[in-house]
Design a protein around this motif. Sequence first.
Motif, PDB file in Angstrom:
ATOM      1  N   ALA A   6       0.837  -1.207   0.000  1.00  0.00           N
ATOM      2  CA  ALA A   6       0.000   0.000   0.000  1.00  0.00           C
ATOM      3  C   ALA A   6       0.870   1.255   0.000  1.00  0.00           C
ATOM      4  CB  ALA A   6      -0.934  -0.014   1.213  1.00  0.00           C
ATOM      5  N   ARG A   7       1.950   1.251   0.823  1.00  0.00           N
ATOM      6  CA  ARG A   7       2.857   2.414   0.837  1.00  0.00           C
ATOM      7  C   ARG A   7       3.519   2.595  -0.520  1.00  0.00           C
ATOM      8  NH1 ARG A   7       3.903   0.370   5.945  1.00  0.00           N
ATOM      9  NH2 ARG A   7       5.763  -0.726   5.230  1.00  0.00           N
ATOM     10  N   THR A   8       3.935   1.514  -1.130  1.00  0.00           N
ATOM     11  CA  THR A   8       4.565   1.580  -2.453  1.00  0.00           C
ATOM     12  C   THR A   8       3.582   2.145  -3.478  1.00  0.00           C
ATOM     13  OG1 THR A   8       5.982  -0.295  -1.930  1.00  0.00           O
ATOM     14  CG2 THR A   8       5.702   0.221  -4.258  1.00  0.00           C
ATOM     15  N   MET A   9       2.346   1.670  -3.450  1.00  0.00           N
ATOM     16  CA  MET A   9       1.313   2.161  -4.382  1.00  0.00           C
ATOM     17  C   MET A   9       1.021   3.643  -4.134  1.00  0.00           C
ATOM     18  SD  MET A   9       0.373  -0.050  -6.591  1.00  0.00           S
ATOM     19  CE  MET A   9      -1.169   0.609  -7.146  1.00  0.00           C
ATOM     20  N   ASN A  10       0.922   4.041  -2.865  1.00  0.00           N
ATOM     21  CA  ASN A  10       0.671   5.444  -2.541  1.00  0.00           C
ATOM     22  C   ASN A  10       1.810   6.332  -3.048  1.00  0.00           C
ATOM     23  OD1 ASN A  10      -1.799   4.993  -1.362  1.00  0.00           O
ATOM     24  ND2 ASN A  10      -0.980   4.860   0.723  1.00  0.00           N
ATOM     25  N   GLY A  11       3.028   5.882  -2.865  1.00  0.00           N
ATOM     26  CA  GLY A  11       4.181   6.648  -3.361  1.00  0.00           C
ATOM     27  C   GLY A  11       4.146   6.782  -4.878  1.00  0.00           C
ATOM     28  N   MET A  12       3.814   5.697  -5.567  1.00  0.00           N
ATOM     29  CA  MET A  12       3.740   5.741  -7.023  1.00  0.00           C
ATOM     30  C   MET A  12       2.628   6.683  -7.483  1.00  0.00           C
ATOM     31  SD  MET A  12       3.063   2.672  -9.748  1.00  0.00           S
ATOM     32  CE  MET A  12       1.335   2.548  -9.323  1.00  0.00           C
ATOM     33  N   LEU A  13       1.488   6.644  -6.829  1.00  0.00           N
ATOM     34  CA  LEU A  13       0.376   7.526  -7.192  1.00  0.00           C
ATOM     35  C   LEU A  13       0.731   8.989  -6.942  1.00  0.00           C
ATOM     36  CD1 LEU A  13      -2.638   5.397  -5.894  1.00  0.00           C
ATOM     37  CD2 LEU A  13      -1.993   5.839  -8.283  1.00  0.00           C
ATOM     38  N   GLU A  14       1.437   9.275  -5.852  1.00  0.00           N
ATOM     39  CA  GLU A  14       1.863  10.645  -5.574  1.00  0.00           C
ATOM     40  C   GLU A  14       2.819  11.149  -6.650  1.00  0.00           C
ATOM     41  OE1 GLU A  14       3.452  10.699  -1.611  1.00  0.00           O
ATOM     42  OE2 GLU A  14       1.503  10.263  -0.712  1.00  0.00           O
ATOM     43  N   ARG A  15       3.757  10.281  -7.080  1.00  0.00           N
ATOM     44  CA  ARG A  15       4.689  10.674  -8.145  1.00  0.00           C
ATOM     45  C   ARG A  15       3.958  10.916  -9.458  1.00  0.00           C
ATOM     46  NH1 ARG A  15       7.513   6.782  -5.495  1.00  0.00           N
ATOM     47  NH2 ARG A  15       7.117   5.204  -7.098  1.00  0.00           N
ATOM     48  N   LEU A  16       2.985  10.079  -9.777  1.00  0.00           N
ATOM     49  CA  LEU A  16       2.201  10.268 -11.003  1.00  0.00           C
ATOM     50  C   LEU A  16       1.398  11.572 -10.947  1.00  0.00           C
ATOM     51  CD1 LEU A  16       0.881   6.657 -11.703  1.00  0.00           C
ATOM     52  CD2 LEU A  16       2.442   8.000 -13.136  1.00  0.00           C
TER      53      LEU A  16
END
Length: 174
Positions: A6-16
């Motif tokens: 979930a943290r990895t996905m949240n980080g990726m979404l923030e970068r996008l």
Amino acid sequence: EVARLARTMNGMLERLEAAQRRQQQFVADASHELRTPLTRIRSELEVDRAHPERADPAATRERVLDEALGMQGLLDDLLRLAQADAGEAGAHDAEPVDVDDIVLREARRLRDRGRVEVDVSGVSAGQAQGDPGQLARLVRNLADNAERHAAGTVRFTLGEEDDDHLLLVVADDG
């Protein structure tokens, strides 16, 4: 493991999301930069059409050509930025540029337009490494902004600050 995912996905979404905001800002900035010369071209042509008895077709052609060349340079810059973002070679070509020549050319352009007095008494020789077209557009943007806000005078100052730096000041009295 799920929390880490979930943290990895949240980080990726923030970068996008941040990349999307940067792209939107870039498009807005590019639109603004292209709108200005188009507005000047349109104004030249509309004034000539509205007042054909005062029109100077040769002068209008020169000014429209000058604006078109400026737009072409801006589009070249946009392409260069896209190439740099994509990591392509040749995106940043630097060469020695006589900045004083660019400043004096822009000062002459403002003087020829006759809207403001132009003072170049503070301009001395100066050379920098860079792209001549980009430096010319930078000085033109500064000159146009100063002209727009001046009460009557635009002053250019250029000099070496130290062995590695030039200082350019474009000031208006508005």
